[in-house]
Write a protein that holds these residues in place. Structure first.
Motif: not given
Length: 156
Positions: A18-22, A50-54, A57-59
């Motif tokens: 969550i933190f790293g992707t954000g 795409r990164a938010d969906w892949y 969102t699961p995290a």
């Protein structure tokens, strides 16, 4: 490894995602925006969505599930001060993140349309990005505070 440690591992990994992707997607989106290249903005914005969906969102789904299981196993209560504050901050981050996802989708579409037409970005894109940027700060700060609360578990 016992079940609690597996859950803790999953919880830490999902919080890191969550933190790293954000942070990573926000950096990429902001830098593309600052560059001003409509085509590059369209590509980056699409990849941010795409990164938010892949990843995110699961995290975001795994976090409360693993957290609730650990809370139950460790005997904590949701009303415990540090945990109640963590849950409130998680809700705040989520309340910021949900509109940010919609804003990213809208910004990506506007950038793709402008790039396809060979036009500059419309004023709506710039309004969306300002709101996107403003909503990102409380979510980012909330996650930092949650990390601190999870590590220290202060008696509050």
């Amino acid at each position: 490894m016992d079940l609690y440690m597996v859950l803790k591992y999953v919880h830490v990994i999902s919080s890191t995602i969550i933190f790293g992707t954000g942070l990573g997607t926000a950096f990429q989106m902001w830098m593309a925006h600052r560059r001003g290249d409509v085509g590059a903005i369209a590509v980056v914005a699409r990849n941010v969505v795409r990164a938010d969906w892949y990843f995110t969102t699961p995290a975001v789904i795994v976090q409360p599930l693993s957290g609730a299981a650990m809370m139950h196993m460790a005997g904590f209560q949701a009303r415990d001060g540090w945990l109640a504050l963590s849950l409130g901050l998680y809700a705040l981050a989520g309340a910021c993140w949900l509109p940010v996802v919609w804003l990213q989708i809208r910004a990506a579409r506007l950038a793709e349309q402008a790039a396809a037409a060979g036009q500059p970005l419309p004023p709506a894109y710039h309004r969306i990005l300002r709101l996107w940027f403003l909503l990102g700060w409380p979510a980012f700060i909330a996650v930092l505070v949650i990390f601190w609360l999870m590590l220290t578990k202060p008696m509050i």
